[in-house]
Design an enzyme around this catalytic site. Structure first.
Site, short mmCIF file in Angstrom:
data_model
loop_
_atom_site.label_atom_id
_atom_site.label_comp_id
_atom_site.label_asym_id
_atom_site.label_seq_id
_atom_site.Cartn_x
_atom_site.Cartn_y
_atom_site.Cartn_z
N ASP A 53 0.86 -1.19 0.00
CA ASP A 53 0.00 0.00 0.00
C ASP A 53 0.90 1.24 0.00
OD1 ASP A 53 -2.39 -1.45 0.10
OD2 ASP A 53 -2.47 -1.43 2.28
N ASP B 91 -6.99 -1.59 -4.48
CA ASP B 91 -8.04 -1.18 -3.54
C ASP B 91 -8.98 -0.18 -4.18
OD1 ASP B 91 -6.78 -2.75 -1.60
OD2 ASP B 91 -5.69 -1.06 -0.74
#
Length: 172
Positions: free
Chosen positions: A123, A139
């Site tokens: 991330d 995401d």
């Protein structure tokens, strides 16, 4: 037997999914190479920055360490989403559902690839203004497709539209 338009649609599904997964994986590779071990990089000071994180859970850090669960869910999506996709009518009205399927599957594959390759998901996007959990391109695919699906269910598609999607063959 598939018609030419069904074949074209399925090729678009496959090509779109592959392209989006590649985009996701390239951005994660860049984040690993450029951001790992570095301080956050502000893009809009106090609002949005790039910050490397190795996430071993799901969205918002939930279910930490449940790697096998996530891999099994992604594998399930590899079967369920294409199964549904080929049953969506080719009518123009259903193009949104086809796009949603591509986005959702791409997100599932992108994050599953990370879990398989690294044991965690990379991330790197962070909205510091609202302290939103750090996220990635996959995401975004899943979030946007889920939000679009909810909006379409409530404001665009009717029960009759969904009856046209023959997920389960009814016995007469």
């Amino acid at each position: 037997m598939y018609t030419l338009s069904q074949k074209k649609s399925n090729i678009c599904f496959l090509a779109g999914t592959v392209l989006l997964v590649i985009i996701d994986q390239v951005t994660k590779l860049a984040a690993q190479r450029l951001l790992r071990g570095q301080a956050a990089v502000p893009l809009i000071r106090g609002v949005f920055e790039l910050q490397y994180l190795e996430n071993r859970g799901s969205a918002f850090g939930m279910l930490q360490g449940k790697r096998v669960f996530f891999i099994l869910m992604a594998a399930l999506m590899l079967f369920i989403i294409p199964y549904i996709y080929v049953r969506i009518p080719l009518a123009k009205k259903f193009v949104y559902l086809r796009i949603i399927a591509v986005l959702f599957l791409s997100g599932a594959i992108g994050n599953a690839a990370d879990r398989l390759l690294h044991g965690y998901v990379v991330d790197f996007f962070y909205f510091s203004l609202i302290d939103f959990p750090i996220f990635n391109v996959a995401d975004i695919y899943v979030t946007v497709s889920s939000a679009l699906l909810i909006v379409l269910i409530f404001f665009y598609y009717t029960d009759e539209d969904f009856e046209q999607i023959q997920i389960f063959h009814k016995k007469h």
